[in-house]
Design a protein around this motif. Structure first.
Motif, PDB file in Angstrom:
ATOM      1  N   VAL A  56      -3.040  -7.827  -0.562  1.00 62.93           N
ATOM      2  CA  VAL A  56      -2.213  -7.550   0.607  1.00 62.93           C
ATOM      3  C   VAL A  56      -3.144  -6.964   1.666  1.00 62.93           C
ATOM      4  O   VAL A  56      -3.800  -5.953   1.431  1.00 62.93           O
ATOM      5  CB  VAL A  56      -1.080  -6.549   0.302  1.00 62.93           C
ATOM      6  CG1 VAL A  56      -0.256  -6.276   1.564  1.00 62.93           C
ATOM      7  CG2 VAL A  56      -0.191  -7.071  -0.810  1.00 62.93           C
ATOM      8  N   ALA A  58      -3.659  -5.429   5.604  1.00 66.11           N
ATOM      9  CA  ALA A  58      -2.990  -4.773   6.726  1.00 66.11           C
ATOM     10  C   ALA A  58      -4.060  -4.351   7.722  1.00 66.11           C
ATOM     11  O   ALA A  58      -5.186  -4.030   7.338  1.00 66.11           O
ATOM     12  CB  ALA A  58      -2.196  -3.562   6.249  1.00 66.11           C
ATOM     13  N   SER A  74       4.303   2.684   3.342  1.00 70.33           N
ATOM     14  CA  SER A  74       4.899   1.465   2.782  1.00 70.33           C
ATOM     15  C   SER A  74       3.953   0.803   1.788  1.00 70.33           C
ATOM     16  O   SER A  74       4.373   0.352   0.719  1.00 70.33           O
ATOM     17  CB  SER A  74       5.247   0.468   3.891  1.00 70.33           C
ATOM     18  OG  SER A  74       6.289   0.956   4.692  1.00 70.33           O
ATOM     19  N   MET A  75       2.668   0.763   2.135  1.00 73.06           N
ATOM     20  CA  MET A  75       1.678   0.140   1.249  1.00 73.06           C
ATOM     21  C   MET A  75       1.540   0.945  -0.044  1.00 73.06           C
ATOM     22  O   MET A  75       1.484   0.378  -1.136  1.00 73.06           O
ATOM     23  CB  MET A  75       0.335   0.019   1.965  1.00 73.06           C
ATOM     24  CG  MET A  75      -0.720  -0.744   1.184  1.00 73.06           C
ATOM     25  SD  MET A  75      -0.544  -2.545   1.245  1.00 73.06           S
ATOM     26  CE  MET A  75      -1.331  -2.900   2.794  1.00 73.06           C
ATOM     27  N   LYS A  76       1.520   2.274   0.065  1.00 74.24           N
ATOM     28  CA  LYS A  76       1.416   3.119  -1.128  1.00 74.24           C
ATOM     29  C   LYS A  76       2.665   2.987  -2.000  1.00 74.24           C
ATOM     30  O   LYS A  76       2.570   2.945  -3.232  1.00 74.24           O
ATOM     31  CB  LYS A  76       1.180   4.572  -0.729  1.00 74.24           C
ATOM     32  CG  LYS A  76      -0.235   4.821  -0.205  1.00 74.24           C
ATOM     33  CD  LYS A  76      -0.427   6.217   0.316  1.00 74.24           C
ATOM     34  CE  LYS A  76      -0.402   7.251  -0.776  1.00 74.24           C
ATOM     35  NZ  LYS A  76      -0.696   8.606  -0.257  1.00 74.24           N
ATOM     36  N   TYR A  90      -5.491  -4.060  -2.343  1.00 73.24           N
ATOM     37  CA  TYR A  90      -4.921  -3.695  -1.045  1.00 73.24           C
ATOM     38  C   TYR A  90      -6.098  -3.529  -0.094  1.00 73.24           C
ATOM     39  O   TYR A  90      -6.947  -2.664  -0.302  1.00 73.24           O
ATOM     40  CB  TYR A  90      -4.106  -2.401  -1.163  1.00 73.24           C
ATOM     41  CG  TYR A  90      -3.086  -2.497  -2.262  1.00 73.24           C
ATOM     42  CD1 TYR A  90      -1.855  -3.097  -2.038  1.00 73.24           C
ATOM     43  CD2 TYR A  90      -3.380  -2.046  -3.551  1.00 73.24           C
ATOM     44  CE1 TYR A  90      -0.932  -3.236  -3.062  1.00 73.24           C
ATOM     45  CE2 TYR A  90      -2.459  -2.178  -4.574  1.00 73.24           C
ATOM     46  CZ  TYR A  90      -1.243  -2.776  -4.333  1.00 73.24           C
ATOM     47  OH  TYR A  90      -0.342  -2.917  -5.355  1.00 73.24           O
ATOM     48  N   LEU A  92      -7.281  -2.798   3.715  1.00 69.26           N
ATOM     49  CA  LEU A  92      -6.890  -2.267   5.017  1.00 69.26           C
ATOM     50  C   LEU A  92      -8.073  -2.403   5.964  1.00 69.26           C
ATOM     51  O   LEU A  92      -9.165  -1.895   5.691  1.00 69.26           O
ATOM     52  CB  LEU A  92      -6.429  -0.819   4.881  1.00 69.26           C
ATOM     53  CG  LEU A  92      -5.099  -0.754   4.116  1.00 69.26           C
ATOM     54  CD1 LEU A  92      -5.354  -0.401   2.670  1.00 69.26           C
ATOM     55  CD2 LEU A  92      -4.152   0.179   4.759  1.00 69.26           C
ATOM     56  N   TRP A 118      -8.014  -0.366  -3.843  1.00 68.27           N
ATOM     57  CA  TRP A 118      -7.882  -0.279  -2.387  1.00 68.27           C
ATOM     58  C   TRP A 118      -9.254  -0.424  -1.753  1.00 68.27           C
ATOM     59  O   TRP A 118     -10.230   0.165  -2.212  1.00 68.27           O
ATOM     60  CB  TRP A 118      -7.292   1.070  -1.993  1.00 68.27           C
ATOM     61  CG  TRP A 118      -5.879   1.252  -2.411  1.00 68.27           C
ATOM     62  CD1 TRP A 118      -5.412   1.387  -3.686  1.00 68.27           C
ATOM     63  CD2 TRP A 118      -4.751   1.322  -1.555  1.00 68.27           C
ATOM     64  NE1 TRP A 118      -4.045   1.543  -3.675  1.00 68.27           N
ATOM     65  CE2 TRP A 118      -3.621   1.514  -2.376  1.00 68.27           C
ATOM     66  CE3 TRP A 118      -4.585   1.258  -0.179  1.00 68.27           C
ATOM     67  CZ2 TRP A 118      -2.337   1.627  -1.866  1.00 68.27           C
ATOM     68  CZ3 TRP A 118      -3.301   1.383   0.327  1.00 68.27           C
ATOM     69  CH2 TRP A 118      -2.197   1.558  -0.500  1.00 68.27           C
ATOM     70  N   PHE A 157       2.277  -7.111   6.930  1.00 65.91           N
ATOM     71  CA  PHE A 157       1.433  -7.191   5.748  1.00 65.91           C
ATOM     72  C   PHE A 157       1.212  -8.676   5.484  1.00 65.91           C
ATOM     73  O   PHE A 157       2.140  -9.482   5.613  1.00 65.91           O
ATOM     74  CB  PHE A 157       2.094  -6.543   4.539  1.00 65.91           C
ATOM     75  CG  PHE A 157       2.158  -5.037   4.588  1.00 65.91           C
ATOM     76  CD1 PHE A 157       1.326  -4.286   5.405  1.00 65.91           C
ATOM     77  CD2 PHE A 157       3.059  -4.362   3.787  1.00 65.91           C
ATOM     78  CE1 PHE A 157       1.396  -2.892   5.436  1.00 65.91           C
ATOM     79  CE2 PHE A 157       3.134  -2.977   3.792  1.00 65.91           C
ATOM     80  CZ  PHE A 157       2.297  -2.240   4.624  1.00 65.91           C
ATOM     81  N   SER A 172       6.232  -4.609   7.582  1.00 71.09           N
ATOM     82  CA  SER A 172       5.949  -3.391   6.804  1.00 71.09           C
ATOM     83  C   SER A 172       7.013  -2.315   6.971  1.00 71.09           C
ATOM     84  O   SER A 172       6.972  -1.299   6.283  1.00 71.09           O
ATOM     85  CB  SER A 172       4.576  -2.828   7.188  1.00 71.09           C
ATOM     86  OG  SER A 172       4.553  -2.421   8.539  1.00 71.09           O
TER      87      SER A 172
END
Length: 191
Positions: A56, A58, A74-76, A90, A92, A118, A157, A172
């Motif tokens: 994912v 972002a 939201s991601m967490k 994830y 970012l 992450w 996302f 998101s």
């Protein structure tokens, strides 16, 4: 007769519940471009390194006090609902690359206490703009927001499969879309 009707009703209920938990069929939209950015440890990271995991993406920036804290929450929350050990990542990507050095991203990572799944990435302004527009087909980050958000950027996302193909975009801020994202992410991690 009543027993057969009851069995049919049970079968229907089980299949209905099973289908409600399944991820929707997702089209293959675009390939993630072959781009190399810099992670929060200062290492070059090719986006192709994420092949083999459902990812994912972002676009955020740590000093954002507008939409980014909600996006990160939201991601967490999404990550907390994905089974442990799932082949998920994830990623970012900073939309403020002139400010967001690897050290700034490392501090942001620490502030949020996220694990190895992450990745926080930065690059040149041209790289980030090109990746956003041409690569993942989102609006380019633009200066000019309010004081809490000096850079306006997408809040979507981006879901990418294990082959590095974009499969869907999710808002998101929409709980329903985040629930659908979770199901799709788990399904793609299994494929």
């Amino acid at each position: 007769m009543r027993r057969a009707s009851f069995a049919a009703l049970i079968l229907f209920a089980v299949s209905f519940v099973s289908s409600c938990d399944r991820a929707p069929e997702l089209p293959v939209l675009f390939d993630v471009p072959a781009e190399t950015l810099t992670d929060d440890a200062g290492r070059p990271r090719a986006l192709s390194e994420f092949h083999g995991t459902a990812t994912v993406y972002a676009f955020i920036f740590p000093r954002c006090a507008g939409v980014c804290p909600t996006m990160m929450a939201s991601m967490k929350s999404l990550a907390a609902e994905v089974p442990q050990g799932a082949a998920v990542r994830y990623a970012l990507i900073s939309v403020d690359p002139e400010y967001d050095t690897p050290a700034v991203l490392r501090e942001y990572r620490g502030k949020h206490g996220v694990g190895d799944g992450w990745v926080f990435l930065t690059g040149s302004p041209d790289q980030i703009s090109k990746l956003s527009i041409e690569g993942v087909k989102l609006a380019a980050p633009q200066p000019g927001g309010g004081p809490n958000e000096p850079i306006v950027h997408s809040t979507k996302f981006v879901l990418v499969d294990k082959q590095g193909r974009i499969r869907a975009y999710y808002d998101s801020f929409d709980a329903g879309q985040l629930a659908t994202l979770r199901k799709a992410l788990v399904a793609l991690a299994k494929d």
